[in-house]
Design an enzyme around this catalytic site. Structure first.
Site, PDB file in Angstrom:
ATOM      1  N   HIS A 155     -76.183   3.382  97.017  1.00 33.05           N
ATOM      2  CA  HIS A 155     -75.967   3.445  95.558  1.00 33.05           C
ATOM      3  C   HIS A 155     -76.578   4.711  94.948  1.00 33.05           C
ATOM      4  CE1 HIS A 155     -75.153  -0.942  95.889  1.00 33.05           C
ATOM      5  NE2 HIS A 155     -76.185  -0.904  96.721  1.00 33.05           N
ATOM      6  N   SER A 276     -72.497  33.641  88.559  1.00 33.23           N
ATOM      7  CA  SER A 276     -71.799  33.395  87.298  1.00 33.23           C
ATOM      8  C   SER A 276     -71.661  34.722  86.569  1.00 33.23           C
ATOM      9  CB  SER A 276     -72.608  32.407  86.464  1.00 33.23           C
ATOM     10  OG  SER A 276     -72.344  32.600  85.093  1.00 33.23           O
ATOM     11  N   LYS A 282     -77.483  31.988  88.301  1.00 34.24           N
ATOM     12  CA  LYS A 282     -76.645  30.995  88.972  1.00 34.24           C
ATOM     13  C   LYS A 282     -76.306  31.325  90.423  1.00 34.24           C
ATOM     14  CE  LYS A 282     -75.165  27.581  87.573  1.00 34.24           C
ATOM     15  NZ  LYS A 282     -74.057  27.338  86.663  1.00 34.24           N
ATOM     16  N   GLU A 289     -67.385  22.978  96.589  1.00 35.97           N
ATOM     17  CA  GLU A 289     -66.572  22.381  95.516  1.00 35.97           C
ATOM     18  C   GLU A 289     -65.084  22.503  95.832  1.00 35.97           C
ATOM     19  OE1 GLU A 289     -68.311  23.446  91.423  1.00 35.97           O
ATOM     20  OE2 GLU A 289     -69.347  24.717  92.847  1.00 35.97           O
TER      21      GLU A 289
END
Ligand code: ARG
Length: 458
Positions: A155, A276, A282, A289
């Site tokens: 979980h 970024s 970043k 992804e």
């Protein structure tokens, strides 16, 4: 000129022409098509359907086209309807009249599915090799992290102590199943449809076993209608690829989370992250992804094939031309997805201290503490109850189980003694989980050996 212009003018409406053409997609089958044709013509010679002279001329012509295309002496002419038309036209251009005999006792219906199967066979082997390399990389990572304690989650709540090696071996097992799945459908893929012709076989005395053997098929598709209309192998390959993709996307999701600031379990190498344009700090896990993102397309591609086949009247209908684009897309995407994932795993660094620190904060040794009491004769239910109180106490004090004093332990139960601290030491907790499949380093070594053995025998 169209292969089929005869009774018809062959002058299609401009839009219909574009709509009908498949060469932009099936040009990918070019070498398979030539290979299939050579086998077909050898068979025509052997069965004396064509003369030795004609068949030799055709084979020489096809071999020359093969070589010229490999050496990029010219490009495939995309103004043709499909790759079969282009090769036949090229052959006639090369050798003249004899070239017009190549298509004896054959149809594009058995030809195209033969080409497709040959092509997928090659792709399947590439995907298998990539998967094996991916498993090897996981094993190497596991070797180095047998004692890297981390929280195991259910979980997404810290549950029990495991190691990074143990966790990664889960992905190796998924990949082994993926390999198995491919090997399984390969058996059904590798049967030759050639010689089924349009759908009803032929009056010529062809030898289908001969072409099957020439093309390294394990046998022939028994029924000629099935041979031209079956695309189960397309569905099965889509399904196998989708499953690989789902596995990779689960790992990708973990990579995204593990490399995020609150976790920081791993650092991805600069060669697999992007920056970024606005935020200088970043370091984005774009590759992970995208592995996750591409899985949507791969699963959608699988659906396209299922929907295209559903309810399709036997035998060949032009709908079947739509079988290639989506599968080629999935093949290209899965190959890159595996490679990129392997690359990320091969170059990432594991923050062992950070994992250990996180493991210390989730009370993941609470089950071990309860088991300690069970060892002293307390029932598990009672032990669970006592330990819950201990956990509550620790939460109030904002400390871990290992930081509570013995005296405070004794306030909860007299069965607690100083040997409890060894029992709940996280590394001990992991070492004690020696049950088959568990995270203890000894057991993980056995699991690694098991996978290595499997890989060797694949
Ligand atoms: N381009 C077609 C395909 O991919 C080849 C077969 C065409 N057959 C036909 N009867 N029109 O399916």
């Amino acid at each position: 000129m169209k292969l089929w212009s005869g009774m018809l003018s062959g002058n299609l409406d401009k839009n219909a022409e574009e709509f009908n053409a498949s060469i932009k997609i099936d040009k990918r089958l070019v070498f398979d098509d030539i290979r299939g044709s050579i086998a077909h013509v050898k068979m025509l010679a052997k069965t004396k359907i064509l003369t030795e002279i004609d068949s030799q001329k055709i084979i020489n012509g096809l071999e020359k086209i093969y070589k010229d295309l490999k050496e990029k002496k010219y490009e495939i002419d995309l103004s043709y309807e499909d790759i079969h038309s282009f090769i036949e036209a090229k052959l006639i251009e090369e050798i003249g009249e004899a070239g017009k005999k190549m298509h004896t006792a054959r149809s594009r219906n058995d030809q195209v599915t033969t080409d497709f199967k040959l092509n997928l066979r090659g792709e399947t082997k590439i995907i298998l090799d990539l998967l094996k390399e991916y498993v090897e990389i996981i094993l190497a990572l596991a070797e180095k992290n047998k004692e890297t304690v981390m929280p195991g989650y259910t979980h997404l709540q810290a549950a029990q102590p495991i190691t990074f090696a143990h966790h990664m071996l889960c992905y190796a097992n998924m990949a082994l199943r993926d390999i198995d799945r491919i090997k399984d459908f390969y058996k059904r893929l590798n049967l030759s449809p050639l010689g089924a012709c349009a759908l009803a076989g032929t009056t010529y005395k062809i030898d289908r076993e001969f072409t099957a053997k020439e093309l390294d098929f394990d046998g022939i598709v028994q029924n000629s209608i099935d041979a031209v209309s079956d695309r189960d192998y397309v569905l099965e390959m889509h399904s196998a690829i989708s499953q690989i993709s789902i596995h990779l996307s689960r790992l990708a999701e973990e990579i995204v989370i593990w490399s995020s600031q609150p976790f920081k379990f791993i650092n991805l190498h600069d060669s697999f992250v992007t920056g970024s344009s606005i935020m200088p700090q970043k370091k984005n896990p774009d590759m992970a992804e995208l592995v996750r993102g591409k899985s949507a397309k791969i699963i959608a591609n699988m659906n396209q094939a299922h929907i295209m086949l559903k309810g399709l009247f036997l035998s060949y209908s032009k709908d079947l031309q739509e079988d290639k684009e989506a599968l080629f897309d999935s093949i290209d995407n899965i190959k890159l997805s595996i490679e990129v994932t392997s690359g990320m795993l091969n170059t990432l660094t594991v923050n062992k201290e950070r994992m250990f620190d996180e493991a210390k904060h989730g009370f993941i040794n609470a089950t071990d503490l309860a088991d300690y009491l069970v060892g002293k004769g307390v029932s598990f239910r009672e032990a669970h109850h006592i330990c819950a109180k201990v956990v509550n106490k620790c939460i109030q004090k904002n400390i871990g189980l290992e930081d509570l004093s013995l005296q405070e332990y004794k306030e909860q139960s007299n069965f607690f003694d100083k040997d409890l601290f060894n029992k709940i030491n996280l590394l001990t907790c992991v070492q004690n989980r020696k049950s088959k499949g568990g995270p203890s380093p000894i057991e993980v070594t056995r699991q690694i050996d098991f996978i290595r053995n499997k890989l060797k025998n694949l």
